[in-house]
Design a protein around this motif. Structure first.
Motif, PDB file in Angstrom:
ATOM      1  N   LYS A   1      11.162  13.288  -6.058  1.00 57.31           N
ATOM      2  CA  LYS A   1       9.611  12.404  -5.240  1.00 57.31           C
ATOM      3  C   LYS A   1      10.327  11.608  -5.910  1.00 57.31           C
ATOM      4  N   LEU A   2       9.927  10.190  -5.764  1.00 62.08           N
ATOM      5  CA  LEU A   2       9.919   8.798  -6.264  1.00 62.08           C
ATOM      6  C   LEU A   2       9.391   8.859  -7.124  1.00 62.08           C
ATOM      7  N   ARG A   3       9.618   8.532  -8.985  1.00 68.72           N
ATOM      8  CA  ARG A   3       8.651   8.160  -9.685  1.00 68.72           C
ATOM      9  C   ARG A   3       8.133   6.600  -9.988  1.00 68.72           C
TER      10      ARG A   3
ATOM     11  N   TYR B   1       2.598   1.826  -8.796  1.00 71.25           N
ATOM     12  CA  TYR B   1       3.659   1.792  -8.394  1.00 71.25           C
ATOM     13  C   TYR B   1       5.471   2.554  -8.511  1.00 71.25           C
ATOM     14  N   CYS B   2       5.723   2.448  -7.497  1.00 66.93           N
ATOM     15  CA  CYS B   2       6.641   3.050  -7.267  1.00 66.93           C
ATOM     16  C   CYS B   2       7.722   2.138  -8.277  1.00 66.93           C
ATOM     17  N   VAL B   3       8.869   3.022  -8.887  1.00 66.37           N
ATOM     18  CA  VAL B   3      10.030   2.437  -9.954  1.00 66.37           C
ATOM     19  C   VAL B   3       9.699   1.165  -9.093  1.00 66.37           C
ATOM     20  N   PHE B   4      10.770   0.942  -8.028  1.00 68.08           N
ATOM     21  CA  PHE B   4      11.681  -0.050  -7.333  1.00 68.08           C
ATOM     22  C   PHE B   4      10.790  -1.377  -6.881  1.00 68.08           C
ATOM     23  N   TYR B   5       9.618  -1.260  -7.082  1.00 63.67           N
ATOM     24  CA  TYR B   5       8.170  -2.371  -6.092  1.00 63.67           C
ATOM     25  C   TYR B   5       8.639  -3.129  -7.109  1.00 63.67           C
ATOM     26  N   ASP B   6       8.225  -4.602  -6.787  1.00 60.54           N
ATOM     27  CA  ASP B   6       8.300  -5.866  -7.216  1.00 60.54           C
ATOM     28  C   ASP B   6       6.873  -6.130  -7.221  1.00 60.54           C
TER      29      ASP B   6
ATOM     30  N   ALA C   1       0.812  -1.097   0.091  1.00 55.21           N
ATOM     31  CA  ALA C   1      -0.092   0.024  -0.589  1.00 55.21           C
ATOM     32  C   ALA C   1       0.625   1.068   0.144  1.00 55.21           C
ATOM     33  N   CYS C   2       1.941   0.627   0.510  1.00 51.58           N
ATOM     34  CA  CYS C   2       2.918   2.430   0.289  1.00 51.58           C
ATOM     35  C   CYS C   2       3.633   2.509  -0.277  1.00 51.58           C
ATOM     36  N   CYS C   3       3.708   1.391  -1.248  1.00 51.40           N
ATOM     37  CA  CYS C   3       4.688   1.642  -2.574  1.00 51.40           C
ATOM     38  C   CYS C   3       3.609   1.623  -4.206  1.00 51.40           C
ATOM     39  N   LYS C   4       2.439   2.267  -3.682  1.00 49.85           N
ATOM     40  CA  LYS C   4       1.581   2.321  -4.235  1.00 49.85           C
ATOM     41  C   LYS C   4       1.426   4.480  -4.804  1.00 49.85           C
ATOM     42  N   GLU C   5       1.209   4.604  -5.791  1.00 49.68           N
ATOM     43  CA  GLU C   5       1.084   6.063  -6.541  1.00 49.68           C
ATOM     44  C   GLU C   5       1.474   6.919  -4.878  1.00 49.68           C
ATOM     45  N   THR C   6       2.958   6.547  -4.781  1.00 48.02           N
ATOM     46  CA  THR C   6       3.984   7.099  -3.388  1.00 48.02           C
ATOM     47  C   THR C   6       4.405   8.507  -4.399  1.00 48.02           C
ATOM     48  N   GLU C   7       4.455   8.880  -2.938  1.00 46.58           N
ATOM     49  CA  GLU C   7       4.846  10.395  -3.415  1.00 46.58           C
ATOM     50  C   GLU C   7       5.649  10.863  -2.529  1.00 46.58           C
TER      51      GLU C   7
ATOM     52  N   GLU D   1      18.376  -0.254   0.066  1.00 45.65           N
ATOM     53  CA  GLU D   1      18.847   1.671   0.404  1.00 45.65           C
ATOM     54  C   GLU D   1      17.906   2.232  -0.376  1.00 45.65           C
ATOM     55  N   ARG D   2      16.646   1.948  -0.243  1.00 47.69           N
ATOM     56  CA  ARG D   2      15.882   2.581   0.015  1.00 47.69           C
ATOM     57  C   ARG D   2      15.561   3.850   0.999  1.00 47.69           C
ATOM     58  N   PRO D   3      14.882   5.104   0.518  1.00 51.95           N
ATOM     59  CA  PRO D   3      14.901   6.329   0.942  1.00 51.95           C
ATOM     60  C   PRO D   3      14.909   6.049   2.278  1.00 51.95           C
ATOM     61  N   LEU D   4      14.729   7.500   2.838  1.00 50.96           N
ATOM     62  CA  LEU D   4      14.739   7.604   4.799  1.00 50.96           C
ATOM     63  C   LEU D   4      13.847   7.296   4.646  1.00 50.96           C
ATOM     64  N   GLY D   5      12.533   8.299   3.816  1.00 52.63           N
ATOM     65  CA  GLY D   5      11.661   8.230   4.609  1.00 52.63           C
ATOM     66  C   GLY D   5      10.573   6.665   4.422  1.00 52.63           C
ATOM     67  N   CYS D   6      11.407   6.314   3.349  1.00 55.55           N
ATOM     68  CA  CYS D   6      10.680   4.660   3.471  1.00 55.55           C
ATOM     69  C   CYS D   6      10.960   3.767   4.137  1.00 55.55           C
ATOM     70  N   ARG D   7      11.917   4.514   5.032  1.00 52.92           N
ATOM     71  CA  ARG D   7      12.760   3.391   6.601  1.00 52.92           C
ATOM     72  C   ARG D   7      11.790   3.938   7.496  1.00 52.92           C
TER      73      ARG D   7
ATOM     74  N   ARG E   1       7.228  -6.711  -2.892  1.00 51.22           N
ATOM     75  CA  ARG E   1       8.848  -6.152  -2.594  1.00 51.22           C
ATOM     76  C   ARG E   1       9.836  -5.324  -3.307  1.00 51.22           C
ATOM     77  N   CYS E   2      10.051  -4.399  -2.163  1.00 54.68           N
ATOM     78  CA  CYS E   2      11.282  -3.515  -2.431  1.00 54.68           C
ATOM     79  C   CYS E   2      12.013  -4.060  -3.263  1.00 54.68           C
ATOM     80  N   LYS E   3      13.200  -3.707  -4.523  1.00 58.90           N
ATOM     81  CA  LYS E   3      13.767  -4.104  -5.061  1.00 58.90           C
ATOM     82  C   LYS E   3      14.956  -2.942  -4.172  1.00 58.90           C
ATOM     83  N   VAL E   4      14.809  -2.276  -3.958  1.00 60.56           N
ATOM     84  CA  VAL E   4      16.119  -1.482  -3.879  1.00 60.56           C
ATOM     85  C   VAL E   4      16.137  -1.569  -1.363  1.00 60.56           C
ATOM     86  N   TYR E   5      15.727  -2.173  -1.039  1.00 58.23           N
ATOM     87  CA  TYR E   5      15.731  -2.630  -0.075  1.00 58.23           C
ATOM     88  C   TYR E   5      15.785  -2.025   1.574  1.00 58.23           C
TER      89      TYR E   5
HETATM   90  S1  SF4 Z   1      11.688   2.754  -2.739  1.00 62.41           S
HETATM   91 FE1  SF4 Z   1      11.080   0.733  -2.060  1.00 62.41          FE
HETATM   92  S2  SF4 Z   1       9.879   1.187   0.143  1.00 62.41           S
HETATM   93 FE2  SF4 Z   1       9.963   2.978  -0.893  1.00 62.41          FE
HETATM   94  S3  SF4 Z   1       7.579   3.146  -1.904  1.00 62.41           S
HETATM   95 FE3  SF4 Z   1       9.762   2.528  -3.613  1.00 62.41          FE
HETATM   96  S4  SF4 Z   1       8.810   0.053  -3.397  1.00 62.41           S
HETATM   97 FE4  SF4 Z   1       8.691   0.180  -1.571  1.00 62.41          FE
END
Ligand code: SF4
Length: 124
Positions: free
Chosen positions: A45-47, A52-57, A8-14, A68-74, A62-66
């Protein structure tokens, strides 16, 4: 908090990005053009792609860059609301399990991150 990997948090991310986030992901050979969009105010901002976020599988949920993911995501699901201040984002089904201490601690980090991102945006 145990992430349920609902996506849910990786969907249409801002999700806002700091210069450090961008540098770290570029260090993993992702081009800025691939994952960063800048708004008119200079915020990075993330694309998204296909909703979905470009990094979301989507298939593996799952997050493909878990690592290295942005601090905001952590720090998520702790966010800063324009009116209410530091809150737990309601779209995260696991957020209700967070205790007050953790919310306070992460909340301070969210504020610090936003101050940094604000000053970086002003320079663009
Ligand atoms: S970087 Fe990873 S955790 Fe952050 S929004 Fe993208 S897929 Fe989700």
């Amino acid at each position: 908090m145990h992430c349920l990997r609902c996506g849910a948090c990786c969907k249409e991310t801002e999700m806002l990005l700091s210069a450090e986030d961008i540098e770290r992901l570029e260090g993993k050979s992702y081009s800025k053009k691939f994952f960063v969009r800048f708004d008119r105010a200079g915020y990075a901002k993330l694309r998204n792609r296909l909703g979905y976020c470009v990094f979301y599988d989507v298939k593996k949920q799952r997050c493909k860059v878990y690592r290295e993911r942005p601090l905001g995501c952590r720090l998520y699901p702790i966010i800063c609301d324009d009116i209410k201040g530091i809150i737990v984002d309601k779209i995260c089904p696991a957020g209700a399990n967070l205790n007050e201490n953790k919310i306070k601690r992460k909340g301070k980090k969210v504020i610090k991150l936003l101050e940094k991102i604000d000053s970086e945006a002003k320079l663009r």
